[in-house]
Design a protein around this motif. Structure first.
Motif, PDB file in Angstrom:
ATOM      1  N   PHE B 150       1.141  -1.031  -0.108  1.00 26.82           N
ATOM      2  CA  PHE B 150      -0.237   0.049   0.089  1.00 26.82           C
ATOM      3  C   PHE B 150       0.857   1.298  -0.127  1.00 26.82           C
ATOM      4  O   PHE B 150       0.751   2.279  -0.857  1.00 26.82           O
ATOM      5  N   PHE B 153       2.480   1.744  -3.493  1.00 20.72           N
ATOM      6  CA  PHE B 153       1.736   2.311  -4.383  1.00 20.72           C
ATOM      7  C   PHE B 153       1.942   3.192  -4.525  1.00 20.72           C
ATOM      8  O   PHE B 153       1.849   4.536  -5.366  1.00 20.72           O
ATOM      9  N   ILE B 154       1.307   4.197  -3.065  1.00 19.00           N
ATOM     10  CA  ILE B 154       1.407   5.795  -3.159  1.00 19.00           C
ATOM     11  C   ILE B 154       2.802   6.044  -3.457  1.00 19.00           C
ATOM     12  O   ILE B 154       2.740   7.000  -4.189  1.00 19.00           O
ATOM     13  N   ILE B 195       1.504  11.009   4.294  1.00 20.61           N
ATOM     14  CA  ILE B 195      -0.144  10.904   4.226  1.00 20.61           C
ATOM     15  C   ILE B 195      -0.045   9.483   4.140  1.00 20.61           C
ATOM     16  O   ILE B 195      -0.727   8.387   5.559  1.00 20.61           O
ATOM     17  N   LEU B 199      -1.754   6.931   7.517  1.00 19.23           N
ATOM     18  CA  LEU B 199      -2.479   6.299   7.594  1.00 19.23           C
ATOM     19  C   LEU B 199      -2.711   5.077   7.589  1.00 19.23           C
ATOM     20  O   LEU B 199      -3.300   3.824   8.231  1.00 19.23           O
ATOM     21  N   CYS B 202      -2.971   4.603  11.282  1.00 18.41           N
ATOM     22  CA  CYS B 202      -3.882   3.929  12.115  1.00 18.41           C
ATOM     23  C   CYS B 202      -4.908   3.202  11.924  1.00 18.41           C
ATOM     24  O   CYS B 202      -5.713   2.619  12.651  1.00 18.41           O
ATOM     25  N   ALA B 254      -4.217  11.056  13.176  1.00 16.92           N
ATOM     26  CA  ALA B 254      -4.765  11.807  12.613  1.00 16.92           C
ATOM     27  C   ALA B 254      -5.661  12.968  12.266  1.00 16.92           C
ATOM     28  O   ALA B 254      -6.166  13.782  11.585  1.00 16.92           O
ATOM     29  N   VAL B 255      -5.099  14.102  13.669  1.00 22.53           N
ATOM     30  CA  VAL B 255      -5.561  15.073  13.696  1.00 22.53           C
ATOM     31  C   VAL B 255      -4.715  15.892  12.626  1.00 22.53           C
ATOM     32  O   VAL B 255      -5.146  16.241  11.546  1.00 22.53           O
ATOM     33  N   TYR B 257      -3.547  14.469   9.552  1.00 17.90           N
ATOM     34  CA  TYR B 257      -5.006  13.664   9.264  1.00 17.90           C
ATOM     35  C   TYR B 257      -5.051  14.636   7.785  1.00 17.90           C
ATOM     36  O   TYR B 257      -5.655  15.581   7.157  1.00 17.90           O
ATOM     37  N   LEU B 258      -6.231  15.345   9.258  1.00 17.52           N
ATOM     38  CA  LEU B 258      -7.591  15.709   8.854  1.00 17.52           C
ATOM     39  C   LEU B 258      -8.055  16.765   8.342  1.00 17.52           C
ATOM     40  O   LEU B 258      -7.850  17.131   7.563  1.00 17.52           O
ATOM     41  N   THR B 261      -5.448  17.265   5.014  1.00 18.16           N
ATOM     42  CA  THR B 261      -6.793  17.140   3.836  1.00 18.16           C
ATOM     43  C   THR B 261      -7.759  17.811   3.555  1.00 18.16           C
ATOM     44  O   THR B 261      -8.294  18.347   2.724  1.00 18.16           O
ATOM     45  N   VAL B 262      -8.187  18.346   4.408  1.00 17.67           N
ATOM     46  CA  VAL B 262      -9.419  19.284   4.532  1.00 17.67           C
ATOM     47  C   VAL B 262      -9.182  20.589   4.057  1.00 17.67           C
ATOM     48  O   VAL B 262      -9.557  21.373   3.250  1.00 17.67           O
TER      49      VAL B 262
END
Lengths: 275, 269, 353
Positions: B150, B153-154, B195, B199, B202, B254-255, B257-258, B261-262
């Motif tokens: 994974f 790939f990214i 990222i 991910l 998480c 997570a924060v 990442y959020l 992305t936002v």
């Protein structure tokens, strides 16, 4: 020349190692699925045959072999996956279109809402839905499981759909509007056909996610709703052969998806799945 | 916005409501009063497992990231056919579901499984004491097996966007392959790598299937403990407290990442 | 500074031969341009010299050393890319310092040399900017500075100005020429823009379909193109095909299929030989009224004329041939109008057919 040979040798070794690491576990599944007897520490089984496959596919019924037909679980899985996918896509396509094209009020908050399930563990969600579901009579029912699958799949659906719509240049729509097409007609005649590959990827991914969903079904569905992953889990403790057969059945759609995504792949879709 | 309404409403009811509920429930005692009792219980019973979860997540993330960066850089820079084969091979595992991977590992890593069979026949392990892998080692291997492809790939998609001239420019000022990778290629895609790492971390923390199916006995992960608490004791409050621990473990990442992305989606950077 | 030498360098891609047995010597301290249309092999040649591509055949020398198979990082070259290829995650300073750091240059010296080269390209004080914070022209100069800061044996430039707007491009031509002179560095410059090549080269190598077509100073190439391709590619030319019908003491007479007779210098022409005449626009003399001297004077018809501000671009019909010329600004002649012109014999370019 010496350097070239050393390089080729190193690359060969790397390839062998990767080959072994990837195909070791996969071939273990395949061998177990056709092994009738396999004694430690022999490299290959003493007796092989398709007995477990036949039994699992309902082609024979032999009480000596501990495997049941998988068709019941397969039917449940298909029902759940088809209904969930249909409902997810009916919600995801309009949502993805709106996120890709319009200035949405509170956009940051809405995006946050759609991202949180990807970042935070979902298990506590299932756990806390269980008492509510029990109260409403949804626990242990197909309807309950479908609701859970929609929850798991919806965010993927929304994100991949959004990237699929975003990948289409806005000028193409504007050109359609300029020759007199209404917004509605433009959506149907221009945007949707162009976005079709992306929407297909999205739909198939959602379908496979539902088909192989484990954790949510485990909490909400057990012990009454037996999907394929649940059947795999319940047999894996005592019957390696039967569990391997089911695992291979579940592995096939993912491999097909891999082929699909090689065909119509755009990096943006991966953004929907991953980032 | 009526187009978004169904999806947003669904997530609000089915996600945000139980999310809030899990936090509230974790602070509630039997009588409904506010208390930290669930946390005391969670730590005293499962403190070791919380550490175990963190340990597996860090180990799995670090190793799979290191492997992926090496693999992706190699595939990007090598023009050989071997590199192309490795590229296709490495994609095989990306979309396999965890339940299948778990079953695979169960049969492959078992004391009398294929791995031990092969090692025993090569004389690398003793027939009477095969490797015991239904523990942190096997679990980490399972996570690596799934997450390395994974991340590769990214990262590779990021590397493939970099124009060759950036590499050639580095070579022309004297950079060897390792300088090109460490000073040019990887720094150029730092956000993408971040990222992927977040991910992966998480995912490892959140995954229930793999540890549930392959870890025998203790210590095990918090996700498995949550299932125990619920299925054996019907104890939703301690399960929720454990859930909050999971939130905290992924919290910072997570924060990050959020927010990223936002910000990217809304403001475009 | 060493000279660069290519011996029968060949590079094929599948069935296409990108560079075909190319021999070339670039002298110490000169700036040589590889000029040609896209696909002529000029960039492939440059990339072979840089080491990004290994030629299939032939040898490449930097000074005494053969470098044909040496990887680029060991060649001690400076390369300026068309897209600049400035590393976006590094500041200007870091971009320039990278190569020096790899050579383990002391920190103090790195700072000194970066400052020096930045002032050379007139970007002092920009050390801490990121490439995205610079204009196109500034990025271009940083790319140049990055190649120069290592004091390479040879500077290679791959269409470095083609991403700039027209005005800036013209300024930068002189700037690059000036820098190269000042530093005395050997440079090889790839472009498809003939004006650029004429302005900044000591010598031009014209390439077509992987082969060297002509090598010479800008004046030589412009005034004595070796063949029709060069005449058409560098500067504007109109072509007339003819045959030698008379050879006299100092002159010869050509005649075209449609009976137009022209007198030209004799040179080495032989009777019956086929030749192509190349006519530059500035060599067409427009006459006032009918001429007293009939030599090479023709009555032509205006096909169309376009007003360009400082001149009038005019296409003329002479028999079956079309000639282009520039008239001084003034009245724009309507299509169909008749004019008298002369093609002075000593200005005509003769190319053996």
């Amino acid at each position: 020349m010496g350097i070239k040979w050393r390089r080729a040798l190193l690359e060969g070794l790397l390839l062998c190692f990767i080959f072994f690491v990837i195909f070791g576990p996969i071939s273990s599944l395949v061998i177990w699925s056709i092994a009738i007897r396999w004694y430690w520490p022999h490299v290959l089984p003493q007796e092989i045959g398709l007995a477990y496959w036949k039994q699992a596919l309902g082609l024979q019924r032999d009480w000596a072999i501990a495997a049941v037909s998988i068709w019941g679980a397969f039917g449940t899985s298909m029902l759940v996956a088809l209904v969930s996918t249909a409902l997810v896509m009916t919600m995801a396509i309009p949502a993805g279109y709106a996120l890709a094209r319009f200035r949405v009020p509170l956009k940051a908050l809405i995006l946050l809402l759609f991202l949180m399930p990807k970042a935070f563990p979902q298990q506590p969600i299932f756990v806390n839905l269980l008492p509510t579901f029990t109260k409403w009579g949804l626990a242990g029912t197909v309807q309950g499981v479908i609701l859970i699958h929609i929850l798991v799949c919806l965010i993927f659906g929304v994100w991949i759909t959004t990237s699929a719509f975003k990948a289409i240049p806005q000028e193409l729509e504007e050109a359609a509007r300029s020759v007199g097409a209404t917004r509605w007609r433009t959506f149907w005649r221009v945007l949707l056909p162009l976005a079709a590959p992306g929407l297909l990827v999205s739909t198939v991914f959602v379908f496979i996610t539902s088909l192989t969903e484990f954790t949510g079904t485990f909490f909400i569905g057990l012990p009454f709703v037996t999907t394929l992953p649940m059947l795999l889990y319940s047999s894996s403790g005592y019957n390696m052969q039967f569990a391997s057969v089911i695992a291979i059945v579940l592995l096939i759609p993912s491999l097909l998806f891999m082929v699909l995504i090689q065909r119509v792949f755009r990096p943006e879709y991966m953004g929907g799945i991953a980032g | 916005m009526f187009l978004l309404l169904p999806a947003v409403a669904f997530i609000l009811v089915m996600y945000l409501y139980p999310f809030a509920l899990s936090i509230i429930r974790s602070f509630t005692d039997e009588t409904g009063g506010l208390s930290l009792a669930n946390y005391y219980k969670a730590v005293s019973l499962y403190g070791r497992d919380i550490l175990f979860s963190i340990q597996v997540a860090i180990l799995g993330t670090l190793i799979s990231t290191a492997l992926s960066l090496a693999l992706a850089s190699y595939i990007r820079l090598s023009e050989s056919r071997v590199a192309r084969i490795i590229n296709s091979l490495s994609r095989l595992g990306i979309f396999l579901p965890y339940v299948v991977v778990a079953q695979m590992m169960r049969s492959f890593l078992a004391p009398h499984g294929l791995l031990n069979v092969l090692l025993a026949n090569m004389g690398l392990v003793d027939i009477d004491t095969p490797l015991q892998l239904f523990n942190i080692r096997g679990l980490t291997f399972g996570f690596l097996w799934k997450e390395t492809p994974f991340i590769t790939f990214i990262v590779l998609s990021g590397l493939q966007v970099i124009d060759d001239t950036y590499i050639e420019a580095a070579r022309s000022v004297g950079a060897k392959t390792r300088h090109v990778i460490l000073r040019i290629l990887l720094p150029m895609i730092k956000p993408t790598i971040a990222i992927a790492v977040v991910l992966t971390f998480c995912t490892i923390v959140s995954t229930f299937t793999l540890p549930y199916m392959i870890v025998a006995g203790n210590p095990t992960t918090v996700t498995v403990d949550i299932a125990h608490r619920v299925t054996y004791f019907g104890d939703y409050r301690v399960a929720s407290a454990l859930g909050v621990f999971l939130y905290l473990i992924v919290g910072v990442m997570a924060v990050y990442y959020l927010r990223r992305t936002v910000r990217e989606e809304v403001y475009g950077y | 500074m060493p000279e660069v030498k290519l011996e029968r360098v060949t590079k094929r891609y599948g069935k296409v031969t990108a560079v075909d047995r190319l021999d070339l010597v670039v002298h110490d301290g000169e700036i040589l341009t590889l000029l040609g249309p896209s696909g002529c092999g000029k960039t492939t040649t440059l990339r072979c010299i840089a080491g990004f591509i290994v030629p299939d055949e032939g040898r490449i020398f930097l000074g005494e050393e053969e470098v044909t198979r040496l990887p680029p990082e060991q060649r001690d070259i400076g390369f300026v890319f068309q897209n600049y290829a400035l590393w976006p995650h590094m500041t200007v300073f870091q971009n320039l310092a990278f190569g020096l750091q790899l050579r383990r240059t002391p920190k103090e010296e790195i700072r000194e040399r970066v400052r020096e080269v930045l002032s050379l390209v007139r970007l002092s004080g920009m050390e801490d900017r990121y490439p995205r914070q610079l204009s196109g022209g500034q990025q271009q100069r940083v790319a140049l500075a990055r190649a120069l800061v290592l004091r390479p044996r040879v500077l290679l430039l791959d269409e470095p100005l083609s991403n700039l707007d027209a005005k800036l491009r013209e300024e930068m031509r002189f700037e690059i020429r000036e820098l190269q002179r000042q530093l005395g560095i050997t440079a090889i410059y790839v472009t498809h823009d003939q004006a650029e090549a004429l302005v900044l080269s000591d010598r031009i190598a014209v390439l077509n379909e992987g082969r060297l077509v002509q090598l010479g100073t800008p004046e030589e190439i412009y005034q004595r193109p070796a063949n029709r391709f060069v005449a058409g590619f560098i500067g504007l030319s109109s072509f007339i095909e003819a045959r030698v019908v008379e050879v006299e003491v100092e002159t010869a007479v050509l005649e075209t299929e449609d009976g137009i007779r022209l007198r030209v210098p004799r040179n080495a022409l032989a009777e019956g030989q086929a030749v192509t005449l190349a006519v530059r626009p500035e060599h067409v003399e427009v006459l006032e009224g009918s001429p007293a001297d009939p030599e090479n004077a023709f009555r032509v018809e205006v096909i169309r004329a376009a007003y360009l501000g400082d001149s009038i671009d005019c296409r003329l019909r002479l028999g079956k041939w079309e000639l282009r010329t520039q008239l001084p600004p003034g009245r724009v002649p309507p299509p169909g109008e008749a004019l008298w012109i002369r093609l002075p014999r000593e200005k005509l370019i003769l190319i053996p057919a």
